[in-house]
Design a protein around this motif. Structure first.
Motif, short mmCIF file in Angstrom:
data_model
loop_
_atom_site.label_atom_id
_atom_site.label_comp_id
_atom_site.label_asym_id
_atom_site.label_seq_id
_atom_site.Cartn_x
_atom_site.Cartn_y
_atom_site.Cartn_z
N ARG A 170 1.32 -0.19 -3.25
CA ARG A 170 1.72 -0.08 -1.85
C ARG A 170 2.85 0.93 -1.68
O ARG A 170 2.83 1.75 -0.75
CB ARG A 170 2.15 -1.45 -1.32
CG ARG A 170 2.34 -1.43 0.19
CD ARG A 170 2.69 -2.79 0.76
NE ARG A 170 4.11 -3.09 0.67
CZ ARG A 170 4.65 -3.95 -0.16
NH1 ARG A 170 3.89 -4.62 -1.02
NH2 ARG A 170 5.95 -4.16 -0.17
N GLU B 76 -9.11 -11.56 -8.91
CA GLU B 76 -8.16 -11.75 -7.83
C GLU B 76 -7.10 -12.77 -8.22
O GLU B 76 -7.37 -13.72 -8.96
CB GLU B 76 -8.89 -12.22 -6.56
CG GLU B 76 -9.81 -11.18 -5.94
CD GLU B 76 -9.05 -9.94 -5.47
OE1 GLU B 76 -7.90 -10.08 -4.99
OE2 GLU B 76 -9.60 -8.83 -5.58
N GLU C 202 2.72 4.32 0.50
CA GLU C 202 3.67 4.61 1.57
C GLU C 202 4.36 5.95 1.36
O GLU C 202 4.83 6.57 2.32
CB GLU C 202 4.70 3.48 1.67
CG GLU C 202 4.11 2.17 2.18
CD GLU C 202 5.11 1.02 2.12
OE1 GLU C 202 6.23 1.23 1.59
OE2 GLU C 202 4.78 -0.09 2.60
N ARG D 205 -9.87 -0.34 -2.17
CA ARG D 205 -10.14 -1.09 -3.41
C ARG D 205 -11.46 -0.62 -3.98
O ARG D 205 -12.41 -0.35 -3.24
CB ARG D 205 -10.18 -2.59 -3.14
CG ARG D 205 -8.82 -3.17 -2.74
CD ARG D 205 -8.95 -4.65 -2.36
NE ARG D 205 -7.68 -5.24 -2.01
CZ ARG D 205 -6.97 -6.06 -2.79
NH1 ARG D 205 -7.45 -6.37 -3.98
NH2 ARG D 205 -5.83 -6.57 -2.38
N GLY E 159 -1.95 -9.21 -0.92
CA GLY E 159 -2.39 -9.17 0.47
C GLY E 159 -1.67 -8.13 1.30
O GLY E 159 -2.14 -7.77 2.39
N ARG E 160 -0.55 -7.63 0.82
CA ARG E 160 0.21 -6.62 1.56
C ARG E 160 -0.31 -5.21 1.31
O ARG E 160 0.09 -4.27 1.99
CB ARG E 160 1.69 -6.70 1.18
CG ARG E 160 2.31 -8.07 1.40
CD ARG E 160 3.78 -8.10 0.96
NE ARG E 160 4.33 -9.45 1.01
CZ ARG E 160 5.60 -9.76 0.75
NH1 ARG E 160 6.44 -8.80 0.38
NH2 ARG E 160 6.02 -11.01 0.83
N PHE E 161 -1.17 -5.04 0.30
CA PHE E 161 -1.73 -3.72 0.03
C PHE E 161 -2.95 -3.52 0.91
O PHE E 161 -3.93 -4.26 0.86
CB PHE E 161 -2.14 -3.60 -1.44
CG PHE E 161 -2.80 -2.29 -1.78
CD1 PHE E 161 -2.06 -1.12 -1.86
CD2 PHE E 161 -4.17 -2.22 -1.98
CE1 PHE E 161 -2.66 0.09 -2.15
CE2 PHE E 161 -4.79 -1.01 -2.29
CZ PHE E 161 -4.02 0.15 -2.36
N THR E 162 -2.91 -2.48 1.75
CA THR E 162 -3.99 -2.23 2.72
C THR E 162 -4.81 -1.00 2.38
O THR E 162 -5.66 -0.58 3.17
CB THR E 162 -3.39 -2.07 4.13
OG1 THR E 162 -2.44 -0.99 4.12
CG2 THR E 162 -2.68 -3.35 4.56
N GLY E 163 -4.57 -0.43 1.21
CA GLY E 163 -5.30 0.76 0.81
C GLY E 163 -6.68 0.42 0.27
O GLY E 163 -7.11 -0.75 0.25
N TYR F 104 0.17 -4.41 -7.65
CA TYR F 104 -0.12 -4.32 -6.21
C TYR F 104 1.08 -3.77 -5.44
O TYR F 104 0.92 -2.94 -4.52
CB TYR F 104 -0.50 -5.69 -5.66
CG TYR F 104 -1.86 -6.19 -6.06
CD1 TYR F 104 -3.02 -5.61 -5.53
CD2 TYR F 104 -2.00 -7.24 -6.95
CE1 TYR F 104 -4.28 -6.07 -5.89
CE2 TYR F 104 -3.26 -7.72 -7.32
CZ TYR F 104 -4.39 -7.12 -6.79
OH TYR F 104 -5.65 -7.59 -7.15
#
Length: 485
Positions: free
Chosen positions: A72, A88, A76, A106, A100-104, A68
């Motif tokens: 990220r 998960e 970036e 899924r 939870g910090r990955f916003t790309g 993960y």
């Protein structure tokens, strides 16, 4: 305390590295190490390939957490990245925090997603995998074209090097802090592609509290004795060999290897066969006296028994050497004579079997070569050098070195006889048995690398002096300065 180069060369089993990870939590948050690992993966990818469509396959554990974080950092950097989670991460875990910090985007964990991207980052299972990869997971991994592995390709047992069900072949593997055995053990080493060993800020206190029992074989793990103005042939050491009637060439190769590796004096105990050896190299002394008489000379402490000997000849010589308390390296004919009888080798200092000889003496190597070689060393009380693509050097006290500093060109008749001579030269120079074996294996490999393509065993002698000089140059350098990590 271990020297810094030696600490760098440590090879950790998954269980040992797990203990290091737990100890590290007293000094640095797990999330920080996970972030550093992911950053290292992204950095290695950016250095090795052009931007491409990437799918990161993440498992539920810390390996997935590293994935993960890598996803990220790639996102970036402008790479098109998606994540597919097998399961998960557990709520509240460090992996869940990083996930939870990955916003790309899924996507589902299915083969179709692996097949449609340019590169798959395999962060499903790490080196501690203890079960076979499920068929559904294997299908997703198998569909990938190009693979970058996090720690090891999923399916590889990091401790034994065995493939559990299925493992993809990666073009790049990024691992952290220290190597695991699987990174160095053939044939699974070929599944790793290029290996990057990344520093992720593991606290030195954690590593020192959990010292390894295995090391990558390189200068710094041992030191070859260096010449001084007062050195002479007896301080450099005397190597003696038992020579037989049927195969004089093996003894000659062994003797030449010992001389070229730096032994001050090499003597062949040929008995009634002495005439067959006296037309060889002028610096080689050939003795025709009975072995019992030769053993009266206390300076002749190191002996090689086996190259060129029949089992009957071994039966007449090896017991005398052991009874006299000599430091004996047993190879070739001595191993054949001990077939199915490993206790026949008790009292020798070093044995150097290839895989076939090992199996004849000790039984099948099995699925855990490091453990099996250690067991053989404990059983015989000898240092065991299991020759192969990854040569394993085990001491009776459990220390293990893994040597990959070599070339397939060493797989030629007589090369093993030369190796026995090189190790014997290290023993004669006063090195302890395990260190002498490790140094001899490395020097032999370095000579092979210098000898070029398709050398014959005789060609190795011409490069052993330069190999020893190279070892002396490197042994004051760190592993990174040597370029071995």
């Amino acid at each position: 305390m271990l020297s810094f180069p030696l600490r760098e060369l440590g090879v950790y089993t998954p269980a040992e590295m797990g203990a290091v990870d737990r100890l590290a939590q007293q000094h640095v948050p797990v999330v920080t190490l996970m972030e550093n690992a992911g950053r290292a993966v992204a950095r290695a990818m950016r250095a090795a390939m052009r931007p491409a469509r990437v799918l990161v396959l993440c498992g539920p554990g810390n390996n997935g957490g590293d994935g993960y974080a890598a996803a990220r950092y790639l996102l970036e950097a402008g790479w098109p990245v998606a994540v597919a989670a097998l399961t998960e991460p557990k709520a509240g875990s460090a992996a869940a925090d990083v996930a939870g910090r990955f916003t790309g985007p899924r996507v589902p964990f299915v083969a179709e997603e692996s097949a449609r991207v340019d590169v798959v980052v395999d962060a499903v299972f790490g080196a501690g995998l203890a079960r076979d990869v499920a068929p559904a997971v294997a299908d997703v991994l198998r569909a990938a074209g190009r693979v970058v592995a996090v720690d090891v390709p999923s399916g590889v047992d990091g401790g034994t090097g065995q493939v559990r069900g299925y493992a993809p072949s990666a073009e790049l593997t990024v691992t952290f802090c220290r190597y695991k055995p699987a990174h160095l053990l053939y044939p699974v080493r070929e599944k790793m592609g290029r290996i990057v060993l990344a520093d992720i800020g593991m606290p030195s206190e954690a590593l020192e509290a959990q010292p390894p029992q295995a090391w990558l074989n390189a200068p710094g793990l041992w030191r070859v004795p260096e010449l001084t103005p007062e050195s002479h042939k007896y301080t450099r050491g005397v190597v003696s060999l038992c020579a037989g009637e049927a195969m004089p060439g093996a003894a000659r190769l062994c003797a030449s290897g010992a001389r070229a590796a730096g032994a001050g004096l090499v003597r062949l105990a040929a008995g009634e066969n002495a005439a067959a050896f006296r037309l060889g190299e002028p610096g080689l002394i050939v003795d025709d006296a009975p072995l019992a008489v030769l053993l009266d000379d206390a300076r002749r402490h190191v002996w090689v028994c086996g190259p060129g000997l029949t089992e009957a000849e071994v039966g007449l010589t090896l017991p005398q050497l052991v009874e006299a308390g000599r430091c004996v390296l047993a190879d070739a004919g001595a191993l054949s004579a001990a077939s199915g009888r490993p206790d026949a080798l008790r009292g020798v200092a070093v044995i150097t079997p290839h895989a076939g000889e090992f199996a004849r003496v000790f039984g099948a190597i099995g699925d855990d070569p490091p453990a099996r070689v250690r067991q053989a060393a404990r059983q015989t009380g000898a240092v065991v050098v299991l020759k192969g693509a990854s040569t394993l050097i085990a001491a009776p006290d459990g220390r293990l070195a893994i040597n990959v500093h070599a070339t397939p060109a060493l797989g030629t008749a007589g090369s093993g006889d030369t190796l026995s001579g090189v190790i014997a030269a290290m023993l004669a120079a006063g090195m302890p048995a395990w260190e002498a074996a490790c140094a001899g294996v490395w020097l032999h490999g370095e000579a092979g690398l210098r000898a070029g393509p398709w050398p014959v065993a005789e060609a190795l002698d011409r490069h052993l002096g330069a190999a020893r000089a190279e070892a002396e140059r490197r042994q004051g350098l760190s592993a990174r300065e040597q370029g071995v990590i």
